[in-house]
Design an enzyme around this catalytic site. Structure first.
Site, PDB file in Angstrom:
ATOM      1  N   HIS A 199      80.289 -46.222   1.165  1.00  0.00           N
ATOM      2  CA  HIS A 199      80.912 -45.788  -0.096  1.00  0.00           C
ATOM      3  C   HIS A 199      80.119 -46.387  -1.251  1.00  0.00           C
ATOM      4  CE1 HIS A 199      84.963 -45.074  -2.421  1.00  0.00           C
ATOM      5  NE2 HIS A 199      83.916 -44.974  -3.246  1.00  0.00           N
TER       6      HIS A 199
ATOM      7  N   GLU B 210      93.364 -43.969  -4.269  1.00  0.00           N
ATOM      8  CA  GLU B 210      92.809 -45.076  -5.068  1.00  0.00           C
ATOM      9  C   GLU B 210      93.827 -45.366  -6.173  1.00  0.00           C
ATOM     10  OE1 GLU B 210      89.218 -44.105  -7.226  1.00  0.00           O
ATOM     11  OE2 GLU B 210      88.669 -46.226  -7.529  1.00  0.00           O
TER      12      GLU B 210
ATOM     13  N   HIS C  80      87.792 -39.145  -2.073  1.00  0.00           N
ATOM     14  CA  HIS C  80      88.520 -40.272  -2.641  1.00  0.00           C
ATOM     15  C   HIS C  80      90.000 -39.877  -2.651  1.00  0.00           C
ATOM     16  CE1 HIS C  80      84.592 -41.554  -3.911  1.00  0.00           C
ATOM     17  NE2 HIS C  80      85.031 -42.533  -4.674  1.00  0.00           N
TER      18      HIS C  80
ATOM     19  N   HIS D  30      78.219 -44.931  -4.873  1.00  0.00           N
ATOM     20  CA  HIS D  30      77.783 -43.875  -5.794  1.00  0.00           C
ATOM     21  C   HIS D  30      76.436 -44.298  -6.347  1.00  0.00           C
ATOM     22  CE1 HIS D  30      81.914 -42.126  -5.969  1.00  0.00           C
ATOM     23  NE2 HIS D  30      82.243 -43.379  -5.709  1.00  0.00           N
TER      24      HIS D  30
ATOM     25  N   ASP E 235      81.020 -49.398  -3.858  1.00  0.00           N
ATOM     26  CA  ASP E 235      81.442 -48.349  -4.795  1.00  0.00           C
ATOM     27  C   ASP E 235      80.418 -48.155  -5.926  1.00  0.00           C
ATOM     28  OD1 ASP E 235      83.093 -46.321  -5.680  1.00  0.00           O
ATOM     29  OD2 ASP E 235      84.758 -47.596  -6.286  1.00  0.00           O
ATOM     30  N   ASP E 236      80.527 -48.964  -6.972  1.00  0.00           N
ATOM     31  CA  ASP E 236      79.604 -48.878  -8.129  1.00  0.00           C
ATOM     32  C   ASP E 236      79.149 -50.296  -8.481  1.00  0.00           C
ATOM     33  OD1 ASP E 236      80.072 -45.903  -8.990  1.00  0.00           O
ATOM     34  OD2 ASP E 236      82.077 -46.751  -8.708  1.00  0.00           O
TER      35      ASP E 236
END
Ligand code: ADE
Ligand code: ZN
Length: 342
Positions: A23, A205, A202, A25, A283-284
């Site tokens: 996961h 969340e 997603h 991005h 994630d980020d």
């Protein structure tokens, strides 16, 4: 501290543990330094006048706060070389964290809407992934649809991606969750499935358990991204356990976006205890304060995760991946050998 003599020992164990990241991005790995360099290279005006000012703006009360800044940041990505440099930098960071396999999300609509050709986006990312493969890091590429846009826009994006289909392994669903349920995208995901693509989304969340049900029953997902709020519904938890679906959990993201108010209350251990195949992901990472090992360490410290729980999370990262079973087995054997020697 269960299974470790000290916090340093736990950190060292995590650092070298073979793992996959499922996961991530790629646009969320854009560090402020690179944002500045690419803005200069492409003559793009930024809303911030220093790297420090960018970092200072990374305070988010919720997902939307983050997304507003994230879409602004990606405006510096223009050329094939920009996408290559972004992806190569992430892969270098991942390799340093003992990541052996990555499944990378990208948001084409964040680029094509600005006039950037799909070929620049996919071409640059895929070239960096191919180079990393030569150094032993395998990968899969997952095209995400932005759920705040229409299903027609998602369909047009899938059309534009068709010439690149051999480079794409799956499709996902991201961006503003609440108000944009999975069922809004039923037709485009059915089409993606017919094209032989893997399906992820997603769900849970910020959105309610019903959105996770829809991801399962309408989109027919192969994996759930986040899934935190599934824990509010016991029948949903049993369904995910029975189906053997993996959750890609992102502890530092959950903290920065106020999905949890404190990591000591993070649901990761409860997920494992419920029989859910949870994994740890970043994630980020450029926005949330750390790459995958920082996520493992932060949540291991907060929940006092045992050695066995940490090893389970690493195993889940490969069994939940889209690698063929023989390759998964080789990675699982590497984890066992590492655990036996440390
Ligand atoms: N896009 C990038 N990161 C995201 C996240 N955590 N949730 C939804 N959309 C995203
Ligand atoms: Zn995400």
């Amino acid at each position: 501290m269960t299974g470790f003599a000290s916090r340093d020992e736990r950190a060292a164990f995590i650092a070298g543990l073979p793992k996959a990241e499922l996961h991530l991005h790629i646009e969320g790995s854009l560090e402020p330094e690179m944002m500045f360099a690419l803005a200069q290279r492409g003559n793009v005006k930024l809303a911030f006048d220093s790297v420090e000012a960018i970092r200072a703006a990374y305070e988010f009360a919720n997902l939307q706060d983050f997304l507003d800044i994230y879409y602004q940041g990606m405006a510096v990505l223009l050329t094939e070389q920009d996408f290559f440099d972004l992806t190569a930098a992430y892969l270098t960071r991942a390799a340093a964290d003992a990541v052996r396999h990555v499944e990378i999300f990208f948001d084409p609509q964040g680029h094509t809407a600005r006039g950037v050709p799909m070929a620049n986006v996919i071409g640059g990312i895929a070239r960096a992934l191919a180079e990393a493969e030569e150094r032993g890091v395998t990968s899969r590429l997952i095209l995400c649809f932005l759920r705040h846009l229409s299903e027609d826009d998602a369909q047009a994006t899938l059309d534009a991606a068709l010439p690149f289909l051999p480079l794409i392994h799956g499709v996902g669903l991201d961006s503003s969750e609440v108000g944009h349920p999975p069922e809004k995208f039923a037709r485009v995901f059915a089409r993606a499935r017919d094209l032989g693509l893997k399906i992820v989304a997603h769900a849970g969340e910020e959105g309610p358990p019903d959105y996770v049900w829809q991801a399962l029953d309408v989109l027919k997902v192969d994996r759930i991204d986040h899934g935190n709020r599934a824990l509010e519904d016991a029948a949903l938890v049993s369904r995910i356990v029975t189906d053997g679906l993996t959750l890609t959990v992102c502890p530092l993201s959950n903290l920065k976006l106020c999905v949890v108010d404190d990591l000591t209350r993070h649901p990761l251990r409860r997920m494992l205890q419920a029989g859910l195949k949870a994994t740890v992901n970043s994630d980020d990472p450029a926005y949330f304060g750390g790459y995958v090992n920082a996520n493992f360490l932060a949540v291991a410290d907060a929940l006092d995760l045992t050695r066995e729980e940490i090893v389970t999370l690493a195993r889940n990262s490969f069994t939940g991946s889209f690698l063929p079973l023989a390759q998964q087995a080789a990675h699982l054997a590497a984890i066992e050998a590492y655990a036996a020697g440390h």
